[in-house]
Scaffold this active site. Structure first.
Site, mmCIF file in Angstrom:
data_model
loop_
_atom_site.group_PDB
_atom_site.id
_atom_site.type_symbol
_atom_site.label_atom_id
_atom_site.label_comp_id
_atom_site.label_asym_id
_atom_site.label_seq_id
_atom_site.Cartn_x
_atom_site.Cartn_y
_atom_site.Cartn_z
ATOM 1 N N CYS A 110 19.489 24.744 53.042
ATOM 2 C CA CYS A 110 18.116 24.272 52.934
ATOM 3 C C CYS A 110 17.209 25.098 53.850
ATOM 4 O O CYS A 110 17.449 25.193 55.048
ATOM 5 C CB CYS A 110 18.065 22.794 53.315
ATOM 6 S SG CYS A 110 16.520 22.009 52.941
ATOM 7 N N GLU A 122 13.977 17.161 51.679
ATOM 8 C CA GLU A 122 13.354 16.422 52.774
ATOM 9 C C GLU A 122 13.096 14.971 52.373
ATOM 10 O O GLU A 122 13.364 14.052 53.150
ATOM 11 C CB GLU A 122 12.047 17.109 53.198
ATOM 12 C CG GLU A 122 12.236 18.375 53.991
ATOM 13 C CD GLU A 122 12.709 19.582 53.184
ATOM 14 O OE1 GLU A 122 13.082 20.592 53.813
ATOM 15 O OE2 GLU A 122 12.725 19.536 51.929
ATOM 16 N N ASP A 155 22.531 0.134 59.738
ATOM 17 C CA ASP A 155 23.044 0.101 61.106
ATOM 18 C C ASP A 155 22.529 -1.116 61.872
ATOM 19 O O ASP A 155 23.276 -1.743 62.631
ATOM 20 C CB ASP A 155 22.649 1.383 61.842
ATOM 21 C CG ASP A 155 23.094 1.356 63.285
ATOM 22 O OD1 ASP A 155 24.318 1.242 63.537
ATOM 23 O OD2 ASP A 155 22.229 1.428 64.179
#
Length: 149
Positions: free
Chosen positions: A65, A101, A115
């Site tokens: 990338c 992105e 999380d």
């Protein structure tokens, strides 16, 4: 041999990509997110910020990338009945697109939510029987007019 594709001959143009995705959760977990009772804090605010930060680090995570100069970006997380949905966009005036992105921003935003709520999702064996991420996909991308400079 690994190598990046050359984009040096391409002119800079306005580019925009939008990625969407979903993190499926237990209803009780979504209620905790909405009520603001998640022990680690606000997973929506943290996820949105994490997604923005992740977009800027995309070339460090994906070897092929190219770094792009992001000129605008945004991440929105919304709880629904059984999930948290994300919509992330990235804009740039550059020689290559910004879909990676947008995808990285969307994915990291959802992973941050996971999380923060994982303690609510674990079963007796420490697994996540109702939790799943995805699909995360490019919803749209545009390529505009050539810009000078």
């Amino acid at each position: 041999m690994a190598r990046q594709r050359s984009v040096g001959e391409k002119p800079p143009v306005t580019r925009r990509a939008v990625a969407v995705g979903e993190l499926r959760l237990a209803s009780a977990t979504v209620r905790a997110v909405r009520a603001g009772t998640v022990e680690k804090g606000d997973p929506i605010a943290a996820g949105e910020l994490a997604g923005l930060l992740a977009m800027k680090r995309t070339p460090e995570l994906i070897p092929h990338c190219h770094p792009v100069r992001i000129t605008g970006s945004g991440v929105e997380l919304r709880p629904s009945a059984r999930s948290v949905k994300v919509r992330a966009y990235a804009e740039a005036v550059d020689r290559t697109g910004v879909e990676m992105e947008a995808l990285v921003g969307a994915s990291v935003a959802l992973l941050t939510v996971w999380d923060m709520v994982k303690y609510l999702e674990k079963d007796g064996r420490g697994l996540y029987p109702t939790t799943s991420l995805g699909p995360v996909r490019v919803e749209s991308k545009t390529k505009g007019a050539t810009r000078a400079g």
